[in-house]
Design a protein around this motif. Sequence first.
Motif, PDB file in Angstrom:
ATOM      1  N   LYS A  21       0.841  -1.191   0.000  1.00  0.00           N
ATOM      2  CA  LYS A  21       0.000   0.000   0.000  1.00  0.00           C
ATOM      3  C   LYS A  21       0.881   1.247   0.000  1.00  0.00           C
ATOM      4  O   LYS A  21       1.859   1.337   0.732  1.00  0.00           O
ATOM      5  CB  LYS A  21      -0.895   0.004   1.239  1.00  0.00           C
ATOM      6  CG  LYS A  21      -1.908  -1.127   1.286  1.00  0.00           C
ATOM      7  CD  LYS A  21      -2.698  -1.111   2.587  1.00  0.00           C
ATOM      8  CE  LYS A  21      -3.687  -2.277   2.636  1.00  0.00           C
ATOM      9  NZ  LYS A  21      -4.435  -2.312   3.926  1.00  0.00           N
ATOM     10  N   ALA A  66       0.894  -6.477   1.348  1.00  0.00           N
ATOM     11  CA  ALA A  66       0.077  -5.334   1.744  1.00  0.00           C
ATOM     12  C   ALA A  66       0.627  -4.656   2.991  1.00  0.00           C
ATOM     13  O   ALA A  66       0.486  -3.435   3.166  1.00  0.00           O
ATOM     14  CB  ALA A  66      -1.360  -5.774   1.984  1.00  0.00           C
ATOM     15  N   LEU A  75      -3.831  -3.242  -5.148  1.00  0.00           N
ATOM     16  CA  LEU A  75      -2.395  -3.398  -4.966  1.00  0.00           C
ATOM     17  C   LEU A  75      -1.731  -4.050  -6.177  1.00  0.00           C
ATOM     18  O   LEU A  75      -0.507  -4.232  -6.177  1.00  0.00           O
ATOM     19  CB  LEU A  75      -2.110  -4.246  -3.720  1.00  0.00           C
ATOM     20  CG  LEU A  75      -2.684  -3.745  -2.401  1.00  0.00           C
ATOM     21  CD1 LEU A  75      -2.264  -4.664  -1.264  1.00  0.00           C
ATOM     22  CD2 LEU A  75      -2.254  -2.317  -2.128  1.00  0.00           C
TER      23      LEU A  75
END
Length: 302
Positions: A172, A234, A254
């Motif tokens: 992220k 992530a 993502l």
Amino acid sequence: MNLRQYEYALAVADEGSMTAAAERLGVTQPSLSQQVGALEKHLGVQLFTRTPSGVSVTVAGRAFLAEAKIATTASRRAIAAARAADGELAGELIMAVHMGLGARQLPQVLGELRSRHPKLQVTLHEEPDPADIERLVRQGTLDMILVHNIPAGCTFDTHPLGEEAYVAVLPKGHPFLSDGAALRLEDLASEGWVRFRRGSLLDDYLARLLGDAGLSPHTVARASQISTAVRLVAQGLGVTVVPASAIPEGFEELACPLLPSLAEPVLVGVRRNPGSAEMVMLDHLSRQNWCGTDLFCQPATH
């Protein structure tokens, strides 16, 4: 000696315990032990060695159980064929699936099958090694396989379904996510990588990709499941490359397409002389989108 005794012995071997096998089969432990004992008496050999912690299979037991598995599978197919001839799909369809393949499509297919044919049970063997698939095929255990490559020596009829697109997955907030443009593997050379279990088909595929590109990035973690790898990425551990359709829901943002685009064929193998259940499954599989999620069917480029 009967097929039920075969099934009891197979359950004991799978569970490694008379008690656990009895619970799985829904019978009492004394009843199961009696049936297995009667089978051993009839055969004149000991199938299991009893220990304080459970049971272990003897050499003679392994030889017997390999054939017993074939016999019970043949019986299951005979019952399913008889019911299918009467217009009812029932019994058990057994399928092996490569890691991550059909992660989005299979649940939809199985849901449709369940609603239309509630008496048909589908058992999936996920992420088997090629040797395991070959063994299951040789034993007559499998009805279908969903793979990128048909294993050597497999005599199943092959039906192409499409191609599976691969995408990069980034943490992220990664700068490369801002424009949604396609990435080259070289763009990720300095990143730490989340890889997969050594010897798995997916990790072997990644190793070939990186090797062909002349890259040897640092591996920061390994996962046995794609969903776990994506969640590790992530959280900022590194980057990875996975099949687009295997990305868990909620993590699609993502993913970045790759340039040049990467894809592998999606093939379904069906055993010779298939029954109605296999043909219905094949029909449902053929109607799915096999290029990954719609978002990545046609990757964007710079």
